[in-house]
Design an enzyme around this catalytic site. Structure first.
Site, mmCIF file in Angstrom:
data_model
loop_
_atom_site.group_PDB
_atom_site.id
_atom_site.type_symbol
_atom_site.label_atom_id
_atom_site.label_comp_id
_atom_site.label_asym_id
_atom_site.label_seq_id
_atom_site.Cartn_x
_atom_site.Cartn_y
_atom_site.Cartn_z
ATOM 1 N N HIS A 144 0.799 -1.234 0.036
ATOM 2 C CA HIS A 144 0.000 0.027 -0.089
ATOM 3 C C HIS A 144 0.648 1.327 0.023
ATOM 4 O O HIS A 144 0.366 2.324 -0.503
ATOM 5 C CB HIS A 144 -0.985 0.014 1.086
ATOM 6 C CG HIS A 144 -2.061 0.758 0.983
ATOM 7 N ND1 HIS A 144 -2.155 1.908 0.136
ATOM 8 C CD2 HIS A 144 -3.037 1.042 1.991
ATOM 9 C CE1 HIS A 144 -3.316 2.713 0.225
ATOM 10 N NE2 HIS A 144 -3.858 2.123 1.571
ATOM 11 N N ASP A 188 -9.100 -1.006 -19.488
ATOM 12 C CA ASP A 188 -9.404 -1.655 -20.688
ATOM 13 C C ASP A 188 -7.824 -2.354 -21.215
ATOM 14 O O ASP A 188 -7.276 -1.992 -21.528
ATOM 15 C CB ASP A 188 -9.566 -0.364 -21.758
ATOM 16 C CG ASP A 188 -9.922 -0.723 -23.154
ATOM 17 O OD1 ASP A 188 -9.887 -2.112 -23.525
ATOM 18 O OD2 ASP A 188 -10.019 0.264 -23.968
#
Length: 515
Positions: free
Chosen positions: A184, A438
């Site tokens: 993180h 995408d």
């Protein structure tokens, strides 16, 4: 509260003299970000070309400052973390850890992959659902979903020369799983979105659409307290900062009730909320506000899907947990501050490629009784008012100053409220647009006819977040996102004993819908 833990670390690899050394940004070197690693798995209902994906990501790390993604993590002489960024990457020191495997079967036939959420079944059923995720912690699943030998804790990165990113691509006859793993400290989810957008642009052959990497060495969140106007505005909850005995009492309650007794009895599960249910709740909330005359001159009569979702989930948790009705509830709602950083001139724009942790929290304080007895619209509107009041440059600067001062002087995070408060935390990843990733330029063939699914070619139908935590995360979770059909996906951690009560509430929603 991982900041209360100590441990010995193995000797790190020798420093490579040609590496560029960069100190961690302030909020990246935080106990919370250091103690949490992510494995974000995207299910795409098409067969992707792993080599195209690998080559595109490798190329991205060759473009300008994007090479920072391939940095190694080290600890400096003062104990702080720093990046060692290679000048270039090769087989010996790759920019990211990578592995791929192909299975001659469908996802549903694989013993591990079949345990992941089935998005098309859930969407067709149209009912709220809770899915157990305890299997994600098993060695069998982790070895399946993650790149072999890739670290999952800070200590693993410190004692190795491993890059920050790990990518695992698993192909089946009807789908592809792409898992991106990272600590993180690298970034928040908006930063991951920037990485995925840039990766996709290179994949499409559009390097001209790759945005410049922001914050290679300079920390854009540094100097937030240098306000444009003096004096610096007072933080709205400054007078409730827990210090001295109040912080000690809160910490003691936390350690005794959670760290010592409950940490191994908490469970994280996936919650699926169909689009129609949230739409109905939001419409009802807006009607309630109108009927109660909640509109005033300062706050527009509006609640978002996120406001309603957080209000609803807080009520679900409280009904299951049953705390004292008079107890204070602290609803902690994280937000991305990139738009404020742009307003202050710290970054070029709110949509630039800032790969770091740039999130803060707005707080809403109500009583348990109010959340349970008032209409849902009331709680949602209180959350909305908190966002309007606290999500601005002046309040961000004031909060940042208190948080840094508390960490630097008291050596613990700044907490606001009262020592006996009940906390419910939510991080909303919807704006990261993870369901819009995408990968279509890497599609070899369709795994499912486009007429039988909501997600477009090369875009995910489901996203699962797993990882490793160095501290208890009870009453903490995320809204993973909103899929192409408008359904919401949550991942939340609660006491193991109360999950049946949560499931019963979601079942009641389905029964009410069927009635």
């Amino acid at each position: 509260m991982g900041f209360l833990r100590f441990g010995r670390e193995s000797a790190p690899p020798p420093t490579v003299q040609s590496d560029t050394i960069i100190p961690f940004h302030y909020w990246d070197d935080d106990h919370h970000t250091r103690g949490l690693s992510f494995d974000v798995t995207f299910r795409v209902d098409d067969i992707l070309d792993p080599e195209k994906l690998r080559c595109a990501l490798s190329r991205l790390l060759e473009l300008g400052d994007w090479r920072k993604l391939g940095a190694r993590i080290r600890r400096n002489a003062e104990g702080g973390l720093e990046y060692h960024v290679p000048q270039c990457f090769d087989d010996k020191r790759p920019g990211f850890a990578y592995s791929t495997v192909a299975y001659d079967m469908n996802v549903a036939d694989h013993p591990q992959a079949s345990r992941l959420a089935q998005p098309h079944y859930l969407d067709a059923a149209g009912r709220p659902a809770v899915q157990d995720t305890t299997y994600t912690a098993t060695p069998e699943f982790r070895s399946f979903i993650r790149t072999p030998a890739f670290p999952d804790r800070l200590e693993g990165w410190l004692r190795s020369d491993s890059p920050q990113l790990g990518v695992r691509i698993i192909t089946f006859l009807d789908a592809t799983l792409v898992t991106v793993s990272f600590l993180h400290s690298l970034t928040d989810m908006m930063g991951l979105d920037a990485v995925l957008d840039a990766w996709s642009a290179v994949l499409r052959g559009r390097e001209d659409e790759v945005k410049s990497f922001v914050g290679f060495a300079h920390d854009p969140l540094a100097g937030l307290t240098e306000s444009k106007t003096e004096p610096l505005q007072k933080y709205v909850f400054a007078d409730t900062l827990l210090l001295g005995w109040t912080w000690f009492w809160f910490a003691l309650r936390y350690i005794v009730t959670i760290e010592l007794f409950w940490q191994h009895r908490e469970e994280e599960r996936v919650i699926f909320l169909p689009a129609k249910h949230l739409q109905q709740m939001r419409s009802k909330a807006m009607a309630e506000l109108t009927a109660r005359g909640a509109h005033d001159s300062d706050t527009p009569l509006f609640v978002s899907e996120g406001d309603v979702l957080f209000a609803w989930w807080t009520r679900v948790v409280l009904r299951a947990e049953k705390p004292d009705p008079s107890r204070t509830v602290n609803m902690r709602n994280t937000y991305c501050c990139r738009s404020i950083l742009a307003e202050l001139g710290h970054i070029p724009s709110a949509t630039c490629a800032l790969v770091t942790n740039a999130v803060f929290a707005t707080l809403t304080f109500l009583s348990v009784r109010q959340v349970l007895e008032e209409p849902l619209g009331f709680t949602a509107f209180e959350i909305r008012k908190s966002l309007i009041q606290q999500r601005n440059a002046e309040q961000l600067q004031a909060l940042d100053r208190i948080q840094r001062k508390t960490l630097d002087n008291a050596h613990h995070p700044a907490l606001f409220g009262n020592p006996s408060m009940y906390t419910v935390m939510m991080s909303n990843w919807v704006k990261a647009k993870l369901f819009q990733v995408d990968f279509s330029a890497a599609v070899i063939r369709k795994g499912m006819a486009t007429g039988k699914r909501s997600n477009q070619l090369g875009r995910p139908s489901c996203i699962q977040g797993t990882g490793t935590k160095g501290y208890a995360t009870r009453n903490t979770g995320v809204v993973i996102g909103k899929d192409a059909a408008g359904n919401f996906w949550l991942l939340y951690s609660l006491r193991k004993e109360i999950w049946p009560a949560v499931e019963q509430q979601l079942l009641s929603m389905s029964l009410d819908d069927a009635a």
